[in-house]
Design a protein around this motif. Structure first.
Motif, PDB file in Angstrom:
ATOM      1  N   THR A  31       8.279   2.537   1.615  1.00 49.16           N
ATOM      2  CA  THR A  31       7.816   3.181   2.846  1.00 49.16           C
ATOM      3  C   THR A  31       7.016   2.199   3.702  1.00 49.16           C
ATOM      4  O   THR A  31       6.322   1.314   3.187  1.00 49.16           O
ATOM      5  CB  THR A  31       6.938   4.397   2.539  1.00 49.16           C
ATOM      6  OG1 THR A  31       5.774   3.968   1.796  1.00 49.16           O
ATOM      7  CG2 THR A  31       7.708   5.419   1.720  1.00 49.16           C
ATOM      8  N   LEU A  32       7.120   2.358   5.004  1.00 54.02           N
ATOM      9  CA  LEU A  32       6.349   1.572   5.966  1.00 54.02           C
ATOM     10  C   LEU A  32       5.679   2.537   6.927  1.00 54.02           C
ATOM     11  O   LEU A  32       6.350   3.271   7.658  1.00 54.02           O
ATOM     12  CB  LEU A  32       7.245   0.603   6.729  1.00 54.02           C
ATOM     13  CG  LEU A  32       6.548  -0.264   7.794  1.00 54.02           C
ATOM     14  CD1 LEU A  32       5.492  -1.156   7.154  1.00 54.02           C
ATOM     15  CD2 LEU A  32       7.571  -1.101   8.561  1.00 54.02           C
ATOM     16  N   GLU A  33       4.365   2.558   6.913  1.00 61.36           N
ATOM     17  CA  GLU A  33       3.594   3.503   7.720  1.00 61.36           C
ATOM     18  C   GLU A  33       2.884   2.770   8.840  1.00 61.36           C
ATOM     19  O   GLU A  33       2.374   1.661   8.660  1.00 61.36           O
ATOM     20  CB  GLU A  33       2.571   4.228   6.844  1.00 61.36           C
ATOM     21  CG  GLU A  33       1.753   5.277   7.581  1.00 61.36           C
ATOM     22  CD  GLU A  33       0.725   5.953   6.694  1.00 61.36           C
ATOM     23  OE1 GLU A  33       0.004   6.836   7.199  1.00 61.36           O
ATOM     24  OE2 GLU A  33       0.639   5.599   5.493  1.00 61.36           O
ATOM     25  N   THR A  34       2.842   3.398  10.006  1.00 61.76           N
ATOM     26  CA  THR A  34       2.115   2.862  11.152  1.00 61.76           C
ATOM     27  C   THR A  34       0.949   3.779  11.473  1.00 61.76           C
ATOM     28  O   THR A  34       1.104   4.997  11.539  1.00 61.76           O
ATOM     29  CB  THR A  34       3.032   2.756  12.389  1.00 61.76           C
ATOM     30  OG1 THR A  34       4.097   1.839  12.109  1.00 61.76           O
ATOM     31  CG2 THR A  34       2.254   2.255  13.598  1.00 61.76           C
ATOM     32  N   VAL A  35      -0.217   3.184  11.640  1.00 55.95           N
ATOM     33  CA  VAL A  35      -1.428   3.951  11.965  1.00 55.95           C
ATOM     34  C   VAL A  35      -2.043   3.373  13.235  1.00 55.95           C
ATOM     35  O   VAL A  35      -2.329   2.168  13.302  1.00 55.95           O
ATOM     36  CB  VAL A  35      -2.454   3.909  10.817  1.00 55.95           C
ATOM     37  CG1 VAL A  35      -3.723   4.672  11.221  1.00 55.95           C
ATOM     38  CG2 VAL A  35      -1.871   4.486   9.545  1.00 55.95           C
TER      39      VAL A  35
END
Length: 351
Positions: free
Chosen positions: A276-280
């Motif tokens: 998974t690759l999450e952007t915040v």
């Protein structure tokens, strides 16, 4: 231990701004005097602290060494050292630029090589905490049950780089006010430094080594704004029949230039080994948009991240604004999130 305070919510209000930092400490003869940040609320007079010593260029400071923090200006005392690997992307960039100028093609600058660097576990004088531009409850731990998501903090515990230590001596019998001072240290007159570790400190260090250990430090500078990141593994807990791995990370921003800047936004990319690759994205950090000026050049905070995989990595940018309205992105150096063997126990004594 009495010093542990449970944090039901992870938002920690950063204390009031520092009125002066240690680089602007007044040195009158051999004596060190501190202004603003150690004064009583109703008094602005200078307060005598002790006698300044020459900072060490070689070797390490011992347990019991009194010091002023070079950047944040607080009084503290060394508990024990950590040997870390410093990954300085500024050094790598300079190497790459030099090779290009000399007409040499190399990939040496593209991969950052770590070098050994000494940090210290320290206690912060509680009298100085309200004036520090850094979280004084930034060292946190997980609760001691497998499904617990509670976090615990040890107030007034910090990690200090060797070059940020300004050593001094004092004739005070208890020169540092902290509720763990007497539990961890004992006076030994005639010795330099005059305080030594109690067995309780050695036992506490050994017991909590996995959660306290500082192993990697990452640093990068963009347009005179230096960002330093130190990640810490906190442990693994079960949630909804799945393992969740937790880390805390400490970030320090320093303005090395003359122009005032303000942090406006953060942008994180978080990659997990699970794929998974999450952007915040968000405004400021921990509810603040700190100003970094020549008078108050640094700000430090801690936050947390969890993954459903034993490893991953993070990187990102801070959007900064200059006083003339010019905006630019300050790089956050990429850093790994690595887990360790976990016995699901929490330390004793210890956004």
């Amino acid at each position: 231990m009495a010093a542990i305070r449970r944090l039901c919510v992870l938002k920690v209000v950063v204390p009031g701004l520092v009125a002066a930092n240690a680089s602007r400490t007044a040195l009158c003869g051999a004596f060190v005097y501190q202004a603003g940040w150690v004064r009583n609320m109703n008094s602005s007079r200078l307060q005598s602290v002790g006698i300044l010593e020459t900072p060490k260029q070689q070797g390490k400071y011992e347990t019991g060494q009194l010091f002023l923090h070079k950047v944040f200006g607080y009084r503290g005392i060394v508990l024990f050292p950590w040997v870390a690997r410093l990954y300085d992307r500024d050094v790598a960039s300079k190497t790459e630029e030099r090779n290009l100028e000399e007409g040499l093609y190399t990939t040496a600058g593209k991969e950052v090589k770590g070098k050994t660097h000494t940090y210290y576990q320290v206690l912060i004088d509680s009298r100085d905490c309200p004036y520090i531009r850094a979280q004084t409850e930034g060292v946190t731990f997980l609760g001691n049950t497998e499904n617990s998501r509670s976090l615990y903090a040890i107030p007034g515990l910090d990690y200090v780089s060797h070059e940020d230590v300004l050593p001094y001596t004092s004739s005070d019998k208890q020169p540092i006010q902290h509720e763990l001072f007497d539990r961890f240290l004992t006076a030994q007159p005639g010795r330099i430094p005059p305080f030594t570790a109690r067995e309780t400190l050695r036992a506490w260090q050994e017991k909590n080594h996995p959660w306290l250990e500082l192993s990697d430090v990452h640093r990068e500078t963009t347009e005179n704004i230096r960002v330093t990141v130190i990640p810490f593994y906190m442990g693994c807990r079960e949630a909804h029949n799945a393992n969740v791995y937790w880390w805390r990370y400490c970030i320090r921003l320093e303005n090395l230039g003359e122009e005032t800047v303000q942090l406006r936004e953060r942008h994180w990319r978080i990659f997990s080994l699970s794929g998974t690759l999450e952007t915040v994205r968000g405004r400021g950090v921990i509810g603040r948009e700190p100003v970094l000026s020549k008078e108050q050049p640094a700000f430090q905070y801690s936050s947390h991240v969890s993954l459903q995989a034993p490893s991953g990595h993070m990187w990102g940018t801070f959007r900064m604004e200059r006083s003339d309205g010019h905006m630019f992105d300050c790089r956050i150096p990429p850093f790994s999130l690595e887990s360790k063997s976990d016995d699901n126990s929490s330390p004793h004594g210890g956004n």
